[in-house]
Design a protein around this motif. Structure first.
Motif, mmCIF file in Angstrom:
data_model
loop_
_atom_site.group_PDB
_atom_site.id
_atom_site.type_symbol
_atom_site.label_atom_id
_atom_site.label_comp_id
_atom_site.label_asym_id
_atom_site.label_seq_id
_atom_site.Cartn_x
_atom_site.Cartn_y
_atom_site.Cartn_z
ATOM 1 N N LYS A 139 40.297 32.453 -63.387
ATOM 2 C CA LYS A 139 39.914 32.649 -64.787
ATOM 3 C C LYS A 139 38.396 32.500 -64.907
ATOM 4 O O LYS A 139 37.848 31.397 -64.784
ATOM 5 C CB LYS A 139 40.601 31.613 -65.671
ATOM 6 N N THR A 140 37.704 33.583 -65.155
ATOM 7 C CA THR A 140 36.255 33.537 -65.322
ATOM 8 C C THR A 140 35.833 34.472 -66.453
ATOM 9 O O THR A 140 36.595 35.347 -66.873
ATOM 10 C CB THR A 140 35.520 33.964 -64.033
ATOM 11 N N TYR A 160 34.917 29.763 -67.888
ATOM 12 C CA TYR A 160 35.845 30.651 -68.572
ATOM 13 C C TYR A 160 35.980 30.200 -70.009
ATOM 14 O O TYR A 160 36.167 29.008 -70.287
ATOM 15 C CB TYR A 160 37.213 30.637 -67.890
ATOM 16 N N ARG A 207 36.901 25.380 -67.681
ATOM 17 C CA ARG A 207 37.859 26.366 -68.171
ATOM 18 C C ARG A 207 38.263 25.983 -69.594
ATOM 19 O O ARG A 207 38.836 24.910 -69.817
ATOM 20 C CB ARG A 207 39.102 26.421 -67.268
#
Length: 340
Positions: free
Chosen positions: A99-100, A119, A137
């Motif tokens: 997840k970025t 993210y 994140r």
């Protein structure tokens, strides 16, 4: 993701017994695993499944003596449970690392900064003057108020809420729906029977490596900080009131409530549905059994208590034994009274 058994064994510092080039693509329970899966055996009650499992590989103890032939490749380690936990941690980290970037719409306020490789999910909100570290994140619908500080490698799952001035350390996890920094329950009784709000102007501080469960709430301090020390793990649906301090590496299970200004020691174990009154101190390494009510300070390190009101665990068990016999004892007393 696909790995060879040898790659996994190298990661866990284990020894392969069988086909070291066997491929695994997923993790599974030993009783449910199929080809391509990696399982583990830590509890002897499940040993029978070792001889029937469809798993391609199984993590086992290096002291396990086989009673029958096995078809799966074995990875022998000193502690299968810890090794499997390590593997799960690597697996989860790899998933999070995928997840970025920034999903739109996402908002970040004035003078706020965020580190590299982060993210930000859709509909996330970051207020003004926030300082957020690298590899963080932030999942969709997370709210981060003004002047919040967040360390490196921290994950905020969907819908988490961090009120203004909250401080979160490195390597922390805040699960969905958790609220950090809401007002402490401060109301001053008035002469007419009403209650006047006492403003709560402090904050919440999570030190490094803290985990906060889903829908847990941690209130800000009236003044100063509500503090959760390094390495502490807090379950879902826990309420921690204003000005509480929780020591390092303490674990707190679901539906526990800790009242204002209580001081919880380090390396404590607090089971589910425990209630702790305010302004008391719990010594280091205290264990509190489920559904206990703690109404006074625990001063001796390593104390184990149970019950409501809570007292020594062994004494509580003896008291429960007597309690179960009360109807019988009552009949005996009544019979003796009738004979008198």
């Amino acid at each position: 993701m696909e790995f060879t058994v040898q790659q996994i064994a190298d990661l866990l510092q284990g020894q392969v017994e069988g086909d070291n080039l066997a491929k695994v693509r997923t993790l599974a329970k030993i009783e449910e695993a199929q080809a391509g899966a990696l399982a583990f055996l830590a509890n002897p009650k499940y040993e029978a499944f070792l001889y029937t499992t469809g798993a391609s590989a199984v993590i086992v103890s290096d002291k396990l003596e086989l009673k029958k032939p096995v078809s799966a490749t074995l990875i022998r380690v000193s502690d299968p449970y810890s090794s499997f936990s390590t593997l799960l941690q690597y697996y989860q980290t790899a998933l999070l690392a995928s997840k970025t970037g920034v999903e739109e719409p996402a908002f970040m306020g004035n003078a706020s900064t965020i580190g590299e490789n982060h993210y930000r999910g859709a509909f996330s909100y970051i207020g003004n003057n926030c300082k957020i570290g690298a590899n963080v994140r932030i999942f969709p619908q997370v709210y981060i108020g003004d002047n919040v500080t967040i360390g490196d490698n921290t994950t905020l799952f969907a819908g988490a809420k961090l009120y203004a001035n909250t401080v979160v350390g490195n390597n922390c996890t805040v699960h969905a729906g958790a609220v950090l920094g809401s007002d402490g329950f401060g109301f001053a009784p008035q002469a007419d029977g009403s209650y006047k709000i006492v403003p709560q102007i402090g904050n919440v501080v999570l030190e490094d490596d803290v985990s906060i469960g889903a829908n847990t709430t941690i209130d800000c301090a009236t003044m100063g900080s509500t503090v959760i020390r390094k390495g502490t793990k807090i379950d879902n649906l826990v309420q921690i009131a204003h000005n509480v301090e929780v020591g390092e590496h303490t674990v707190i299970a679901a539906q526990t409530g800790i009242s204002g200004s209580a001081k919880i020691g380090s390396h404590c174990v607090i089971a589910g549905q425990v209630g702790i009154v305010g302004h008391i101190t719990i010594a280091d390494k205290t264990t509190i059994g489920a559904q206990s009510g703690v109404g006074k300070s625990i001063k001796k390190t390593g104390t184990i208590i149970q019950g409501s009101p809570a007292f020594d665990y062994k004494q509580n068990l003896r008291a429960l034994t007597v309690f179960r016999k009360l109807p019988e004892l009552q009949r005996e007393v009544e019979a003796l009274r009738d004979k008198a």
